[in-house]
Motif scaffolding. Structure first.
Motif, PDB file in Angstrom:
ATOM      1  N   LYS A  11       0.859  -1.275   0.064  1.00  0.00           N
ATOM      2  CA  LYS A  11      -0.161   0.001   0.100  1.00  0.00           C
ATOM      3  C   LYS A  11       1.026   1.315  -0.094  1.00  0.00           C
ATOM      4  CE  LYS A  11      -4.105   0.781   2.221  1.00  0.00           C
ATOM      5  NZ  LYS A  11      -4.908   0.530   3.644  1.00  0.00           N
ATOM      6  N   LEU A  12       1.995   1.270   0.704  1.00  0.00           N
ATOM      7  CA  LEU A  12       2.918   2.381   0.863  1.00  0.00           C
ATOM      8  C   LEU A  12       3.383   2.868  -0.564  1.00  0.00           C
ATOM      9  CD1 LEU A  12       4.743   2.567   4.311  1.00  0.00           C
ATOM     10  CD2 LEU A  12       3.029   3.984   3.579  1.00  0.00           C
ATOM     11  N   ALA A  13       3.920   1.561  -1.055  1.00  0.00           N
ATOM     12  CA  ALA A  13       4.292   1.680  -2.168  1.00  0.00           C
ATOM     13  C   ALA A  13       3.735   2.277  -3.327  1.00  0.00           C
ATOM     14  CB  ALA A  13       5.113   0.281  -2.847  1.00  0.00           C
ATOM     15  N   ILE A  14       2.381   1.830  -3.249  1.00  0.00           N
ATOM     16  CA  ILE A  14       1.570   2.302  -4.584  1.00  0.00           C
ATOM     17  C   ILE A  14       0.963   3.744  -4.324  1.00  0.00           C
ATOM     18  CG2 ILE A  14      -0.899   1.994  -5.163  1.00  0.00           C
ATOM     19  CD1 ILE A  14      -0.736  -0.825  -4.871  1.00  0.00           C
ATOM     20  N   GLN A  15       1.126   4.200  -2.790  1.00  0.00           N
ATOM     21  CA  GLN A  15       0.744   5.498  -2.329  1.00  0.00           C
ATOM     22  C   GLN A  15       1.861   6.505  -3.086  1.00  0.00           C
ATOM     23  OE1 GLN A  15      -0.600   6.926   1.022  1.00  0.00           O
ATOM     24  NE2 GLN A  15      -2.332   5.234   1.443  1.00  0.00           N
ATOM     25  N   PHE A  16       3.210   5.888  -2.790  1.00  0.00           N
ATOM     26  CA  PHE A  16       4.361   6.466  -3.231  1.00  0.00           C
ATOM     27  C   PHE A  16       4.304   6.856  -4.739  1.00  0.00           C
ATOM     28  CE2 PHE A  16       8.433   8.449  -2.875  1.00  0.00           C
ATOM     29  CZ  PHE A  16       9.159   8.090  -3.977  1.00  0.00           C
ATOM     30  N   ILE A  17       4.027   6.011  -5.263  1.00  0.00           N
ATOM     31  CA  ILE A  17       3.928   6.035  -6.914  1.00  0.00           C
ATOM     32  C   ILE A  17       2.891   7.086  -7.195  1.00  0.00           C
ATOM     33  CG2 ILE A  17       3.466   4.751  -9.155  1.00  0.00           C
ATOM     34  CD1 ILE A  17       4.635   2.480  -7.643  1.00  0.00           C
ATOM     35  N   ILE A  18       1.687   6.974  -6.765  1.00  0.00           N
ATOM     36  CA  ILE A  18       0.777   7.788  -6.863  1.00  0.00           C
ATOM     37  C   ILE A  18       1.191   9.368  -6.823  1.00  0.00           C
ATOM     38  CG2 ILE A  18      -1.687   8.669  -6.196  1.00  0.00           C
ATOM     39  CD1 ILE A  18      -2.346   5.562  -5.772  1.00  0.00           C
ATOM     40  N   LEU A  19       1.763   9.222  -5.536  1.00  0.00           N
ATOM     41  CA  LEU A  19       2.035  10.747  -5.087  1.00  0.00           C
ATOM     42  C   LEU A  19       3.267  11.385  -6.267  1.00  0.00           C
ATOM     43  CD1 LEU A  19       1.284  12.464  -2.596  1.00  0.00           C
ATOM     44  CD2 LEU A  19       3.750  11.650  -1.741  1.00  0.00           C
ATOM     45  N   SER A  20       3.987  10.330  -6.638  1.00  0.00           N
ATOM     46  CA  SER A  20       5.080  10.881  -7.657  1.00  0.00           C
ATOM     47  C   SER A  20       4.377  11.150  -8.801  1.00  0.00           C
ATOM     48  CB  SER A  20       5.960   9.632  -7.775  1.00  0.00           C
ATOM     49  OG  SER A  20       6.675   9.506  -6.445  1.00  0.00           O
ATOM     50  N   PHE A  21       3.431  10.152  -9.313  1.00  0.00           N
ATOM     51  CA  PHE A  21       2.708  10.571 -10.399  1.00  0.00           C
ATOM     52  C   PHE A  21       2.034  11.879 -10.574  1.00  0.00           C
ATOM     53  CE2 PHE A  21       1.327   9.511 -14.594  1.00  0.00           C
ATOM     54  CZ  PHE A  21      -0.063   9.853 -14.739  1.00  0.00           C
ATOM     55  N   ASP A  22       1.391  12.219  -9.066  1.00  0.00           N
ATOM     56  CA  ASP A  22       0.608  13.606  -9.140  1.00  0.00           C
ATOM     57  C   ASP A  22       1.609  14.579  -9.103  1.00  0.00           C
ATOM     58  OD1 ASP A  22      -2.065  12.636  -6.678  1.00  0.00           O
ATOM     59  OD2 ASP A  22      -1.782  12.556  -8.903  1.00  0.00           O
ATOM     60  N   LEU A  23       2.821  14.345  -8.640  1.00  0.00           N
ATOM     61  CA  LEU A  23       3.946  15.510  -8.698  1.00  0.00           C
ATOM     62  C   LEU A  23       4.383  15.885 -10.086  1.00  0.00           C
ATOM     63  CD1 LEU A  23       4.557  17.015  -6.146  1.00  0.00           C
ATOM     64  CD2 LEU A  23       6.493  15.268  -5.981  1.00  0.00           C
ATOM     65  N   PHE A  24       4.570  14.709 -10.663  1.00  0.00           N
ATOM     66  CA  PHE A  24       4.726  14.812 -12.296  1.00  0.00           C
ATOM     67  C   PHE A  24       3.754  15.420 -12.849  1.00  0.00           C
ATOM     68  CE2 PHE A  24       6.471  13.620 -16.426  1.00  0.00           C
ATOM     69  CZ  PHE A  24       5.390  13.053 -17.004  1.00  0.00           C
ATOM     70  N   LEU A  25       2.741  15.118 -12.827  1.00  0.00           N
ATOM     71  CA  LEU A  25       1.556  15.835 -13.548  1.00  0.00           C
ATOM     72  C   LEU A  25       1.683  17.304 -13.194  1.00  0.00           C
ATOM     73  CD1 LEU A  25      -1.392  13.533 -13.300  1.00  0.00           C
ATOM     74  CD2 LEU A  25      -0.218  13.729 -15.423  1.00  0.00           C
ATOM     75  N   TYR A  26       1.569  17.624 -11.922  1.00  0.00           N
ATOM     76  CA  TYR A  26       1.521  18.875 -11.683  1.00  0.00           C
ATOM     77  C   TYR A  26       2.930  19.896 -11.991  1.00  0.00           C
ATOM     78  CZ  TYR A  26       2.052  23.537  -9.154  1.00  0.00           C
ATOM     79  OH  TYR A  26       2.381  24.826  -8.777  1.00  0.00           O
ATOM     80  N   TYR A  27       3.970  19.077 -12.189  1.00  0.00           N
ATOM     81  CA  TYR A  27       5.152  19.823 -12.666  1.00  0.00           C
ATOM     82  C   TYR A  27       5.131  19.897 -14.135  1.00  0.00           C
ATOM     83  CZ  TYR A  27      10.237  20.660 -12.713  1.00  0.00           C
ATOM     84  OH  TYR A  27      11.456  21.278 -12.928  1.00  0.00           O
ATOM     85  N   ARG A  28       4.461  18.919 -14.543  1.00  0.00           N
ATOM     86  CA  ARG A  28       4.346  19.294 -16.059  1.00  0.00           C
ATOM     87  C   ARG A  28       3.319  20.384 -16.694  1.00  0.00           C
ATOM     88  NH1 ARG A  28       1.793  14.480 -19.686  1.00  0.00           N
ATOM     89  NH2 ARG A  28      -0.017  15.150 -18.689  1.00  0.00           N
ATOM     90  N   LEU A  29       2.341  20.485 -15.845  1.00  0.00           N
ATOM     91  CA  LEU A  29       1.480  21.485 -15.751  1.00  0.00           C
ATOM     92  C   LEU A  29       1.978  22.889 -15.626  1.00  0.00           C
ATOM     93  CD1 LEU A  29      -1.507  22.799 -15.845  1.00  0.00           C
ATOM     94  CD2 LEU A  29      -1.720  22.112 -13.514  1.00  0.00           C
TER      95      LEU A  29
END
Lengths: 214, 214
Positions: free
Chosen positions: A3-21
């Motif tokens: 679960k933690l790993a999945i949350q970390f990936i989701i968080l990183s993906f969100d961060l990636f999306l925000y950074y791209r925006l």
DNA sequence: TACGTTTCTTAATCTACATTAAGTTTTTCC
DNA sequence: GGAAAAACTTAATGTAGATTAAGAAACGTA
């Protein structure tokens, strides 16, 4: 652990999306700024932390009537309208903003008073948000931007003078004909009833004009 | 020799009059600037050579339709109108300016294009004149004024948004009633037909409203 | 002070667009 | 895919202010 790993990936993906925006919006803004004011690398570094990127859904409000306009907004993508609702419940659009435009209720923003306007997104969009207090700090750090914002505001001022001239001078039909000739793609982009609202007449009247033109 | 002496006295007297006018106008402007931006003594010294004072007679034009707006004007005393003439030869006033206001056709000034407007004095008045090129030099020397002019322009912007709201929302009569309640002395100060023009209706209609109010 | 110009007033008639009331078409959402 | 909502269209009737045409009053100038 999974679960933690999945949350970390989701968080990183969100961060990636925000950074791209964020990059996309900042790129638009820097391009825009450099049309009026040239910035050093250092100045660019200094100013970037002061902006927040925001994605908006269609119909999303940035602020509503009765709230204090919280920021000045730079449109990187999309289309927005500033409108008020009159005593009959009819919406009147005072201003649109599309790519590379700034939009806000400048009276509310300046005086920190509740706005009679609402600012709404007409399609999915992307903005940079600059809150008043943050802008003051930014301008303290990069004073060259005072010049940029002065030029933008003066241009908007000139545009408002011309707008008032058109409202006085031209009939509803003439306004429509001129606007459609000047901004044909924009006319396709927005609902016709909003165009009517912006041009100062009813959708019924716009239908009549369009029928006449065919 | 006597003629020379008289000419010298006349020249000195003219210089004295100009200097008096200039001081009076600069005092107004500095008071105004310091409402928004604080200036050092040094900055004040630096900026003063960039302004020219001008006295205007009633009906005098600062520029006429078809000319490029030559400057930004700060009103120290008097009342001015920015207006255009429509295709029927009727004058429409887009803006007034009284003491402590700036006025210009900002589109023409910014883009250096011929103005569709004329700027005229409604009574004897006193102005400070700031030509575009001179403003650029000034802003290079006292960059703090970028902030002052940005704030002024942003306020004008906010005011224009509100103005457009009123034009959309209120009937002619309502506009008159609100304006007269907000600016009673100004209403006395200008000819009624100009008030009607600014508020967007005919002098005949204004007469009707005034009769109704008695 | 007289005369010409400008400003204000009055009233009848006209008009650009609003309002009212639907019906039709397109879009949205579950 | 179907139903609901939103957007667009049509047409008759209404209205806020314009236009037309003066006349009266106030102002400016020689």
């Amino acid at each position: 652990m999974v679960k933690l790993a999945i949350q970390f990936i989701i968080l990183s993906f969100d961060l990636f999306l925000y950074y791209r925006l964020y990059l996309s919006c900042m790129y638009s803004l820097l391009q825009h700024i450099q049309r009026f004011v040239s910035l050093t690398e250092e100045e660019i570094q200094l100013l970037t932390p002061y902006f927040t990127a925001k994605q908006t859904e269609k119909k999303e409000y940035l602020f509503k009537e009765g709230q204090i306009c919280p920021a000045n907004y730079f449109v990187s993508k999309g289309c927005y309208r500033l409108y008020f609702v009159n005593e009959k419940g009819v919406e009147n659009i005072v201003q649109f903003a599309i790519e590379n435009w700034w939009i806000a209720d400048y009276m509310s923003l300046e005086k920190q008073i509740p706005s009679p306007f609402s600012l709404q997104s007409l399609e999915t969009g992307e903005l940079l948000v600059l809150e008043k207090q943050v802008q003051e700090e930014l301008l303290g750090k990069v004073s060259k931007l005072e010049r940029y914002f002065r030029i933008i505001a003066q241009r908007a001022n000139g545009a408002a003078q011309v707008r008032i001239k058109y409202i006085s001078e031209l009939s509803g039909e003439e306004r429509y004909v001129q606007f459609a000739a000047s901004f044909p793609e924009f006319v396709q982009r927005i609902p016709q009833y909003m165009l009517a609202s912006y041009l100062g007449f009813t959708p019924e009247f716009l239908s009549k004009l369009r029928a006449k033109k065919r």
